[in-house]
Scaffold this active site. Structure first.
Site, PDB file in Angstrom:
ATOM      1  N   ARG A   8       0.850  -1.204   0.000  1.00  0.00           N
ATOM      2  CA  ARG A   8       0.000   0.000   0.000  1.00  0.00           C
ATOM      3  C   ARG A   8       0.879   1.246   0.000  1.00  0.00           C
ATOM      4  NH1 ARG A   8      -4.673   0.007   4.347  1.00  0.00           N
ATOM      5  NH2 ARG A   8      -5.323   1.794   3.084  1.00  0.00           N
TER       6      ARG A   8
ATOM      7  N   CYS B  21      -1.434   6.030   8.988  1.00  0.00           N
ATOM      8  CA  CYS B  21      -1.786   4.764   8.354  1.00  0.00           C
ATOM      9  C   CYS B  21      -2.905   5.051   7.375  1.00  0.00           C
ATOM     10  CB  CYS B  21      -2.171   3.726   9.399  1.00  0.00           C
ATOM     11  SG  CYS B  21      -3.541   4.239  10.475  1.00  0.00           S
TER      12      CYS B  21
END
Length: 270
Positions: A171, A229
């Site tokens: 990611r 995050c």
């Protein structure tokens, strides 16, 4: 005082408010697992409803307003003068958000059950289905107990300090993005996936190992450090791991879900 507590220490503690913060991105709802069995005296804390404001441009799990957080914690029995212990069943990924939020809003005695529910049961300690009667707490929420970053501050920290992206490496690199509309990372951020903070048993690595882990991505003594995050949940786990390593760190609560809400913000890949 360590922000962690062992099962044996919790069993001997007495008088603590215990919050079950089981939560998984995409479900099923944690309350279902809670109803199947939980620590004696534990009360279920809903991450989405109790530890975050509704999703929007500020991110998928923005900070709740102080009054909303205070009402939620009082309903769960949290008092300012009583210890709080939080746990989950996923390497403390959600419990760390409860730890961080309580610390941010001024509670001084919050600890995470290291290893969570699995460590508790492996120690031969009981699990129950009884839902306790909760006496309303008196916790007063006072924001500012932990440092935070907004998008501009996160961008500046990525240039001038160390901004850690706590998501999975793929990611971070922008190879996949299962949730947010844009793949990639904040330019200048470094990657230290949250899963590396714990061992196979879900317990946190020891402080020396954590210091070495973060030093490998540029966290030197005296560095200004922040973490993000996808939505500010697992990045709280990173802040907790950094605290165990002796490194104070700020949380970009909005994280990638807030960053990508503004299409003018730059995105890096690779």
């Amino acid at each position: 005082m360590s922000p962690l507590i062992t099962p044996a220490e919790l069993a001997a503690l007495g008088g603590a408010t215990i919050l079950d913060v089981r939560w998984l991105l995409g479900g099923p709802p944690g309350v279902e697992a809670y109803c199947e069995g939980h620590l004696p005296g534990a009360v279920f804390c809903d991450l989405n409803a109790d530890l975050a404001a509704p999703p929007g441009a500020a991110g998928r799990h923005p900070l709740p307003e102080a009054g909303d957080f205070q009402r939620a914690m009082r309903r769960l029995g949290v008092s300012g003068g009583r210890p709080v212990v939080v746990y989950d069943d996923n390497a403390s990924m959600a419990a760390a958000r409860a730890w961080w939020a309580l610390r941010y809003f001024g509670h001084r005695d919050v600890r995470v059950l290291d290893g969570g529910l699995a460590a508790w049961t492996q120690a031969g300690l009981p699990v129950v289905k009884d839902v306790p009667d909760v006496v309303e707490g008196d916790f007063t929420a006072r924001p500012g107990g932990m440092p935070v970053l907004d998008a501009d501050e996160a961008a500046a920290l990525a240039r001038e300090g160390v901004l850690i992206d706590a998501r999975a490496a793929e990611r971070y690199r922008g190879e996949v993005e299962p949730i947010d509309p844009v793949a990639g990372h904040v330019p200048g951020a470094v990657n230290a996936p949250t899963t590396g903070n714990v061992g196979p048993d879900g317990r946190f690595l020891d402080p020396q190992e954590l210091r070495a882990r973060f030093a490998a991505v540029g966290v030197a003594e005296g560095a200004r450090v922040g973490a993000y995050c996808g939505s500010g949940v697992t990045a709280a786990h990173e802040v907790l791991a950094l605290e165990l390593a002796g490194v104070p760190a700020a949380l970009y609560v909005g994280s990638w879900s807030n960053w990508t809400a503004d299409p003018s913000r730059p995105v890096a890949t690779g």
